[in-house]
Write a protein that holds these residues in place. Structure first.
Motif, PDB file in Angstrom:
ATOM      1  N   SER A 198      32.064  37.073  37.760  1.00 17.21           N
ATOM      2  CA  SER A 198      32.427  38.350  38.368  1.00 17.21           C
ATOM      3  C   SER A 198      33.910  38.663  38.154  1.00 17.21           C
ATOM      4  O   SER A 198      34.743  37.758  38.046  1.00 17.21           O
ATOM      5  N   ARG A 199      34.215  39.958  38.101  1.00 20.29           N
ATOM      6  CA  ARG A 199      35.601  40.396  37.926  1.00 20.29           C
ATOM      7  C   ARG A 199      36.464  39.882  39.076  1.00 20.29           C
ATOM      8  O   ARG A 199      37.597  39.451  38.879  1.00 20.29           O
ATOM      9  N   ARG A 200      35.929  39.897  40.286  1.00 23.31           N
ATOM     10  CA  ARG A 200      36.686  39.426  41.451  1.00 23.31           C
ATOM     11  C   ARG A 200      37.002  37.942  41.324  1.00 23.31           C
ATOM     12  O   ARG A 200      38.098  37.504  41.669  1.00 23.31           O
ATOM     13  N   THR A 201      36.068  37.156  40.801  1.00 18.83           N
ATOM     14  CA  THR A 201      36.332  35.729  40.600  1.00 18.83           C
ATOM     15  C   THR A 201      37.422  35.533  39.559  1.00 18.83           C
ATOM     16  O   THR A 201      38.305  34.689  39.740  1.00 18.83           O
ATOM     17  N   SER A 219      45.073  34.878  39.992  1.00 20.51           N
ATOM     18  CA  SER A 219      46.093  35.007  41.038  1.00 20.51           C
ATOM     19  C   SER A 219      46.356  33.693  41.762  1.00 20.51           C
ATOM     20  O   SER A 219      47.273  33.604  42.565  1.00 20.51           O
ATOM     21  N   GLU A 252      44.231  32.313  43.832  1.00 19.63           N
ATOM     22  CA  GLU A 252      43.516  32.310  45.115  1.00 19.63           C
ATOM     23  C   GLU A 252      42.322  31.365  45.097  1.00 19.63           C
ATOM     24  O   GLU A 252      41.846  30.972  46.155  1.00 19.63           O
ATOM     25  N   GLN A 260      40.613  41.997  32.483  1.00 19.87           N
ATOM     26  CA  GLN A 260      39.832  41.161  33.391  1.00 19.87           C
ATOM     27  C   GLN A 260      38.367  41.576  33.427  1.00 19.87           C
ATOM     28  O   GLN A 260      37.484  40.717  33.434  1.00 19.87           O
ATOM     29  N   ASP A 261      38.107  42.877  33.435  1.00 15.40           N
ATOM     30  CA  ASP A 261      36.702  43.314  33.502  1.00 15.40           C
ATOM     31  C   ASP A 261      35.941  42.924  32.239  1.00 15.40           C
ATOM     32  O   ASP A 261      34.776  42.556  32.287  1.00 15.40           O
ATOM     33  N   GLN A 304      39.820  37.626  38.944  1.00 15.93           N
ATOM     34  CA  GLN A 304      41.057  38.005  39.642  1.00 15.93           C
ATOM     35  C   GLN A 304      41.561  36.861  40.515  1.00 15.93           C
ATOM     36  O   GLN A 304      42.758  36.555  40.522  1.00 15.93           O
ATOM     37  N   ARG A 305      40.652  36.230  41.249  1.00 14.41           N
ATOM     38  CA  ARG A 305      41.043  35.125  42.140  1.00 14.41           C
ATOM     39  C   ARG A 305      41.581  33.934  41.352  1.00 14.41           C
ATOM     40  O   ARG A 305      42.542  33.285  41.773  1.00 14.41           O
TER      41      ARG A 305
END
Length: 99
Positions: free
Chosen positions: A52-55, A61, A63, A42-43, A57-58
């Protein structure tokens, strides 16, 4: 401790079981399925796409949903058609090979 086979399944579990049984995958699951064999974490996908890595991830998942511009960048990083990300199968003319 309750036993899983005695507890009634939650609506979320029933939906997951249904998706698994029918072979339907979410957009995020398809992205993860495409990047894993390429050895892209993911990174690294975040670096390749500028997302972004968080995006990432979302999205994976479930989210959050990606913008179309993000889908284009993810597809390019995975060397895949956007149609494959969206539908799970290639629909339409074959893509010319990359140079």
């Amino acid at each position: 401790m309750p036993r899983d086979d005695l507890d009634p399944p939650t609506p979320e579990r029933r939906e997951l079981d249904k998706r698994i049984a029918t072979g339907r995958r979410t957009l995020g699951e398809r992205i993860a399925d495409l990047r894993a064999p390429l050895g892209i974490r993911q990174d690294r996908l975040a670096e390749l796409t500028g997302i972004s890595r968080r995006t990432i991830q979302r999205i994976e998942s479930g989210e959050g949903d990606p913008r179309y511009s993000e889908l284009i960048r993810i597809a390019a990083a995975l060397d895949e058609d956007v149609a494959v990300l969206i539908s799970g199968s290639a629909q339409g003319p074959a893509r010319p090979p990359r140079e």
